[in-house]
Design an enzyme around this catalytic site. Structure first.
Site, PDB file in Angstrom:
ATOM      1  N   ASN A   7      33.536 -25.559  -2.728  1.00 18.74           N
ATOM      2  CA  ASN A   7      33.634 -26.316  -1.481  1.00 18.74           C
ATOM      3  C   ASN A   7      32.231 -26.346  -0.892  1.00 18.74           C
ATOM      4  O   ASN A   7      31.780 -25.378  -0.275  1.00 18.74           O
ATOM      5  CB  ASN A   7      34.627 -25.636  -0.531  1.00 18.74           C
ATOM      6  CG  ASN A   7      34.817 -26.398   0.773  1.00 18.74           C
ATOM      7  OD1 ASN A   7      34.077 -27.323   1.078  1.00 18.74           O
ATOM      8  ND2 ASN A   7      35.814 -25.988   1.551  1.00 18.74           N
ATOM      9  N   HIS A 183      42.376 -32.622   6.173  1.00 22.20           N
ATOM     10  CA  HIS A 183      43.061 -31.343   5.945  1.00 22.20           C
ATOM     11  C   HIS A 183      44.257 -31.506   5.011  1.00 22.20           C
ATOM     12  O   HIS A 183      45.177 -30.683   5.014  1.00 22.20           O
ATOM     13  CB  HIS A 183      43.555 -30.717   7.268  1.00 22.20           C
ATOM     14  CG  HIS A 183      42.482 -30.360   8.234  1.00 22.20           C
ATOM     15  ND1 HIS A 183      42.630 -30.500   9.602  1.00 22.20           N
ATOM     16  CD2 HIS A 183      41.230 -29.867   8.047  1.00 22.20           C
ATOM     17  CE1 HIS A 183      41.528 -30.107  10.213  1.00 22.20           C
ATOM     18  NE2 HIS A 183      40.663 -29.729   9.281  1.00 22.20           N
ATOM     19  N   ARG A 242      35.530 -30.845  19.066  1.00 19.73           N
ATOM     20  CA  ARG A 242      35.857 -32.275  19.064  1.00 19.73           C
ATOM     21  C   ARG A 242      36.882 -32.588  20.144  1.00 19.73           C
ATOM     22  O   ARG A 242      37.796 -31.818  20.387  1.00 19.73           O
ATOM     23  CB  ARG A 242      36.396 -32.696  17.700  1.00 19.73           C
ATOM     24  CG  ARG A 242      35.439 -32.472  16.549  1.00 19.73           C
ATOM     25  CD  ARG A 242      36.108 -32.774  15.230  1.00 19.73           C
ATOM     26  NE  ARG A 242      35.307 -32.331  14.104  1.00 19.73           N
ATOM     27  CZ  ARG A 242      35.803 -31.940  12.934  1.00 19.73           C
ATOM     28  NH1 ARG A 242      37.120 -31.945  12.735  1.00 19.73           N
ATOM     29  NH2 ARG A 242      35.015 -31.555  11.960  1.00 19.73           N
ATOM     30  N   GLY A 333      46.314 -21.058  14.024  1.00 23.32           N
ATOM     31  CA  GLY A 333      47.754 -21.160  13.805  1.00 23.32           C
ATOM     32  C   GLY A 333      48.351 -19.893  13.226  1.00 23.32           C
ATOM     33  O   GLY A 333      49.481 -19.511  13.563  1.00 23.32           O
TER      34      GLY A 333
END
Length: 403
Positions: A7, A183, A242, A333
């Protein structure tokens, strides 16, 4: 099979080496601060249920040098897990934007690379770095099959009524301006796990990815039918830096009345807004500490963050025409029990109630946090994007598609 997942960011490289199909993680790591004299590599080796961490600080001028240093660690006489780079059979790459060109994971060819380059304008902060990671990996692992896994691919099942914008037709037909979503690798991973857990043929899920970037997806029978991010990753939920959804008039007001140029506005909405703009902090842990100290700005931001998610939950429950489970995932989360409680508060009409003791559990595995009598399951599922990438790559090379 040795399958290496990369990544690649603008100044970083995350990586994991898997033994497939056992899905065993052999080593993992992160190269940070590429381009600086004090770049950092944190390399982890897993053996016999033990983890060895090797931290290094050294100059890494570019991604090529960074990946070369990783290969040195992979093949080191003492801590190495392979003898030479030729033992890597597959390299899987995260690519953020696949546009409409890529609805599936794809073997990387010159044509694939050309399409990824065409999409640079749609993801200028991500795709160039992903592309660079591909080119470097092709040099270091020349015999490996290089595969791209796209963040946007999972959302390519959305119907036109969900992904189109109400702007002149040619902006879509000629320029590809539409909602793509992001995502997707994370949303797919947790949706698949939730479906397996529920053991139901027909499932309506809302997956909620809350990290520094945040997004939600409506998933029917494993298929994405709507998602909160759009053409780029700024739309939808309030995020670390954001803004999420905003009235377009704000942009025109900033430019036409207050004299900001478009580059400044882009920086404000992308890097200086969200929780950072509201509180001075982008990390939810700092915000919760501020709330405990009585900071009203932090409390308001926390309430706004949860309220935006609740609005999307209501919309997606309507789109799905029913709801079997909601899934919380990613850093916030998975770990912020207070935000989960706030989001699920006063949602009884949708069948959502959480058990406080379950929600407060420190268990890090997949778990249910709803009350026993709740109609809708509330699940916390740790995401694993690297594993999802490895699975998709392995599936592609094991079951090649006909040309």
């Amino acid at each position: 099979m040795n399958l290496f997942v990369i990544n690649s960011g603008s100044s970083s490289i995350k990586y994991q080496l898997f033994h497939m199909p056992a899905e065993k993680v052999v080593c993992s790591g992160l190269v940070e601060r590429i381009g600086l004299e004090d770049a950092v590599i944190t390399h982890k080796v897993y053996k016999d249920d033990q983890q060895e961490v090797i931290p290094l600080t050294l100059p890494i001028p570019d991604h090529g040098i960074g990946l070369a240093e990783v290969v040195k660690l992979l093949t080191d006489d003492k801590i190495g897990v392979i003898q030479n780079p030729q033992e890597i059979q597959v390299v899987g790459h995260r690519v953020v934007h696949g546009g409409e060109s890529f609805a599936q994971t794809a073997i990387i060819t010159e044509a694939t690379k050309a399409e990824i380059k065409k999409l640079f304008p749609l993801a200028p902060l991500h795709n160039p770095s992903n592309f660079l990671g591909i080119e470097v990996a092709e040099q270091i692992f020349p015999k490996a099959t290089q595969i791209a896994v796209f963040d946007t691919a999972f959302h390519q099942t959305m119907p036109a009524k969900a992904f189109r914008y109400a702007i002149p037709e040619e902006f879509y037909t000629k320029l590809g301006i539409r909602a793509y979503g992001f995502h997707g690798t994370s949303h797919k991973y947790v949706a698949d796990r939730a479906i397996a857990y529920l053991s139901k043929k027909d499932t309506n899920l809302i997956t909620i990815h809350l990290g520094n970037g945040c997004s939600m997806s409506a998933v029917k029978n494993g298929i994405c039918v709507d998602t909160s991010m759009g053409l780029g990753p700024m739309n939808g939920l309030i995020m670390g830096t954001r803004s999420g959804d905003i009235d377009q008039s704000v942009i025109f007001y900033l430019v036409n009345q207050l004299g900001y140029d478009l580059k400044e506005v882009n920086t404000i909405l992308n890097k200086k807004s969200g929780m950072l703009g509201l509180t001075g902090f982008s990390d939810m842990r700092d915000i919760t500490k501020a709330i405990e100290l009585g900071d009203m700005h932090a409390q308001l931001a926390y309430d706004m963050y949860a309220y935006r998610i609740k609005k999307y939950m209501g919309a997606y429950a309507a789109v799905l025409n029913g709801l079997d489970a909601i899934v919380f995932t990613a850093g916030v989360g998975e770990n912020d029990k207070k935000i989960r409680e706030l989001i699920c508060r006063e949602m009884e009409y949708l069948g959502i109630t959480i058990d406080v003791a379950r929600n407060n559990s420190s268990d890090k595995d997949m778990r249910e946090i709803n009350t026993a009598e709740a109609r809708v399951k509330v699940l916390v599922i740790p995401t694993n994007e690297e594993l999802e990438i490895a699975r998709q790559c392995f599936d592609l090379v094991s079951n090649p598609q006909p040309i």
